[in-house]
Design a protein around this motif. Structure first.
Motif, mmCIF file in Angstrom:
data_model
loop_
_atom_site.group_PDB
_atom_site.id
_atom_site.type_symbol
_atom_site.label_atom_id
_atom_site.label_comp_id
_atom_site.label_asym_id
_atom_site.label_seq_id
_atom_site.Cartn_x
_atom_site.Cartn_y
_atom_site.Cartn_z
ATOM 1 N N ASN A 1 0.844 -1.198 0.000
ATOM 2 C CA ASN A 1 0.000 0.000 0.000
ATOM 3 C C ASN A 1 0.879 1.249 0.000
ATOM 4 N N LYS A 2 0.551 2.200 -0.858
ATOM 5 C CA LYS A 2 1.360 3.406 -0.991
ATOM 6 C C LYS A 2 0.895 4.539 -0.084
ATOM 7 N N LYS A 3 -0.135 4.324 0.717
ATOM 8 C CA LYS A 3 -0.611 5.362 1.621
ATOM 9 C C LYS A 3 0.304 5.478 2.831
ATOM 10 N N THR A 4 0.171 6.605 3.541
ATOM 11 C CA THR A 4 0.980 6.821 4.741
ATOM 12 C C THR A 4 0.402 6.024 5.899
ATOM 13 N N ASN A 5 1.259 5.296 6.574
ATOM 14 C CA ASN A 5 0.839 4.482 7.717
ATOM 15 C C ASN A 5 1.370 5.110 9.003
ATOM 16 N N TYR A 6 0.517 5.202 10.020
ATOM 17 C CA TYR A 6 0.882 5.782 11.306
ATOM 18 C C TYR A 6 0.945 4.675 12.349
ATOM 19 N N VAL A 7 1.941 4.765 13.218
ATOM 20 C CA VAL A 7 2.184 3.682 14.176
ATOM 21 C C VAL A 7 1.673 4.005 15.574
ATOM 22 N N GLU A 8 1.632 5.263 15.956
ATOM 23 C CA GLU A 8 1.139 5.655 17.281
ATOM 24 C C GLU A 8 0.633 7.088 17.227
ATOM 25 N N GLY A 9 -0.132 7.460 18.258
ATOM 26 C CA GLY A 9 -0.712 8.799 18.228
ATOM 27 C C GLY A 9 -1.121 9.286 19.608
ATOM 28 N N TRP A 10 -1.352 10.606 19.697
ATOM 29 C CA TRP A 10 -1.805 11.258 20.914
ATOM 30 C C TRP A 10 -3.001 12.149 20.565
ATOM 31 N N VAL A 11 -4.030 12.076 21.375
ATOM 32 C CA VAL A 11 -5.241 12.862 21.162
ATOM 33 C C VAL A 11 -5.528 13.650 22.435
ATOM 34 N N GLU A 12 -5.722 14.951 22.281
ATOM 35 C CA GLU A 12 -5.987 15.830 23.425
ATOM 36 C C GLU A 12 -7.465 16.214 23.437
ATOM 37 N N PHE A 13 -8.121 15.962 24.564
ATOM 38 C CA PHE A 13 -9.499 16.383 24.795
ATOM 39 C C PHE A 13 -9.492 17.602 25.713
ATOM 40 N N GLU A 14 -10.447 18.487 25.504
ATOM 41 C CA GLU A 14 -10.520 19.696 26.323
ATOM 42 C C GLU A 14 -10.999 19.410 27.740
ATOM 43 N N ASP A 15 -11.543 18.224 27.967
ATOM 44 C CA ASP A 15 -11.983 17.834 29.310
ATOM 45 C C ASP A 15 -11.331 16.504 29.645
ATOM 46 N N LYS A 16 -10.588 16.473 30.727
ATOM 47 C CA LYS A 16 -9.884 15.252 31.098
ATOM 48 C C LYS A 16 -10.845 14.122 31.479
ATOM 49 N N LYS A 17 -12.033 14.474 31.997
ATOM 50 C CA LYS A 17 -13.012 13.442 32.334
ATOM 51 C C LYS A 17 -13.477 12.699 31.079
ATOM 52 N N VAL A 18 -13.676 13.462 30.009
ATOM 53 C CA VAL A 18 -14.064 12.843 28.745
ATOM 54 C C VAL A 18 -12.949 11.940 28.238
ATOM 55 N N ALA A 19 -11.708 12.387 28.377
ATOM 56 C CA ALA A 19 -10.573 11.586 27.925
ATOM 57 C C ALA A 19 -10.489 10.270 28.693
ATOM 58 N N LYS A 20 -10.694 10.313 30.004
ATOM 59 C CA LYS A 20 -10.677 9.079 30.800
ATOM 60 C C LYS A 20 -11.782 8.132 30.356
ATOM 61 N N ARG A 21 -12.979 8.679 30.139
ATOM 62 C CA ARG A 21 -14.110 7.845 29.751
ATOM 63 C C ARG A 21 -13.902 7.226 28.374
ATOM 64 N N VAL A 22 -13.343 8.005 27.430
ATOM 65 C CA VAL A 22 -13.105 7.496 26.078
ATOM 66 C C VAL A 22 -12.063 6.382 26.102
ATOM 67 N N ALA A 23 -10.993 6.572 26.863
ATOM 68 C CA ALA A 23 -9.942 5.549 26.925
ATOM 69 C C ALA A 23 -10.467 4.270 27.564
ATOM 70 N N ALA A 24 -11.282 4.402 28.623
ATOM 71 C CA ALA A 24 -11.804 3.215 29.292
ATOM 72 C C ALA A 24 -12.853 2.498 28.447
ATOM 73 N N THR A 25 -13.588 3.248 27.621
ATOM 74 C CA THR A 25 -14.673 2.650 26.840
ATOM 75 C C THR A 25 -14.180 2.025 25.548
ATOM 76 N N LEU A 26 -13.301 2.711 24.827
ATOM 77 C CA LEU A 26 -12.906 2.252 23.496
ATOM 78 C C LEU A 26 -11.735 1.289 23.489
ATOM 79 N N ASN A 27 -10.982 1.200 24.568
ATOM 80 C CA ASN A 27 -9.800 0.341 24.568
ATOM 81 C C ASN A 27 -10.206 -1.124 24.381
ATOM 82 N N GLY A 28 -9.667 -1.748 23.342
ATOM 83 C CA GLY A 28 -9.959 -3.152 23.067
ATOM 84 C C GLY A 28 -11.230 -3.399 22.290
ATOM 85 N N THR A 29 -11.914 -2.358 21.845
ATOM 86 C CA THR A 29 -13.147 -2.522 21.082
ATOM 87 C C THR A 29 -12.880 -2.314 19.593
ATOM 88 N N ASN A 30 -13.800 -2.777 18.781
ATOM 89 C CA ASN A 30 -13.668 -2.629 17.336
ATOM 90 C C ASN A 30 -13.939 -1.192 16.909
#
Length: 259
Positions: free
Chosen positions: A134-163
């Motif tokens: 594949n000739k597209k750019t592939n990314y190996v890791e990333g960081w996402v900043e949320f304006e509310d840390k509570k939302v960030a905690k909830r997103v990480a706990a909910t989406l980790n390991g899900t499709n």
């Protein structure tokens, strides 16, 4: 009126000077004036001196610093917003997923601020494209900043390991999110770390380049020395060769005859 009366005496006409003479006369007049009486700009027009400007006008000149000062309230608000922000770390980005796609998925759960995805190594990408990958750019890791840390905690706990999900049959439908919330981690920590990694990588490249140059110089010197030794050896062998012997006919010794 009688001839020769004072009223009939005409004033002598001014002598017409050429342009060059006028310039010289003007320069001479300026030299004769006291020092500091007049100042001129680059165009030659006279600039007002300190005596021509009033004290009120001097005080009214604003300072042009070019930077807008931040008030105490604005600074406190900025620090409070930074304190509320939270960052999640993605140890694996779904293959060939673009940053805008990641932002689109994350914004479904909360307001996203900054986003950074690290691309794979250039040599790996080059090798994959060389063998028809594949000739597209592939990314190996990333960081996402949320304006509310509570939302960030909830997103990480909910989406980790899900499709990833989405439309069935889409490219990333069966891929999984792998993310973790980073407590007490701010965006400036990430920028500092990236700058440090870039500096270390640049220093390593410079060291490797210097090492390669030293090895190349040593190899070139050894080759030149070997060539010089070879020439010396050839010359020495030529000197050691036996010269052709010259055959000389020896005369028989004369024997005295006894009487």
């Amino acid at each position: 009126m009688p001839r020769g009366s004072p009223s009939e005496v005409t004033q002598p006409a001014e002598t017409a000077l050429p342009r060059r003479g006028k310039v010289k006369a003007k320069r001479k007049a300026r030299r004769d004036e006291p020092t500091g009486a007049h100042e001129y700009n680059s165009k030659g027009t006279e600039m007002p001196g300190e005596a021509d400007i009033g004290a009120s006008e001097v005080e009214a000149v604003p300072e042009t610093t070019g930077k807008k000062k931040l008030s105490t309230e604005a600074l406190s608000d900025f620090n409070e917003k930074e304190r509320r922000r939270g960052i999640i770390y993605m140890s694996r980005v779904p293959p060939f997923m673009k940053p805008m796609k990641v932002r689109h998925h994350m914004e479904q759960y909360g307001k996203v601020g900054k986003l950074f995805l690290r691309p794979e190594d250039t040599m790996v990408a080059k090798k994959r494209k060389k063998f028809g990958g594949n000739k597209k750019t592939n990314y190996v890791e990333g960081w996402v900043e949320f304006e509310d840390k509570k939302v960030a905690k909830r997103v990480a706990a909910t989406l980790n390991g899900t499709n990833v999900g989405g439309k069935k049959g889409s490219f990333h439908y069966d891929d999984q999110w792998t993310m973790l919330y980073l407590p007490k981690f701010k965006w400036h920590h990430l920028t500092e770390r990236i700058a440090y990694d870039n500096a270390v990588r640049l220093n390593r490249l410079r060291t490797e380049d210097a090492q390669v140059r030293r090895e190349t110089n040593v190899y070139v010197d050894q080759v030149a020395k070997a060539r010089r030794d070879e020439k010396k050896g050839d010359k020495r062998e030529g000197d050691d060769m036996e010269a052709p012997k010259r055959r000389i006919k020896m005369r028989k010794p004369i024997v005295s005859q006894e009487v």
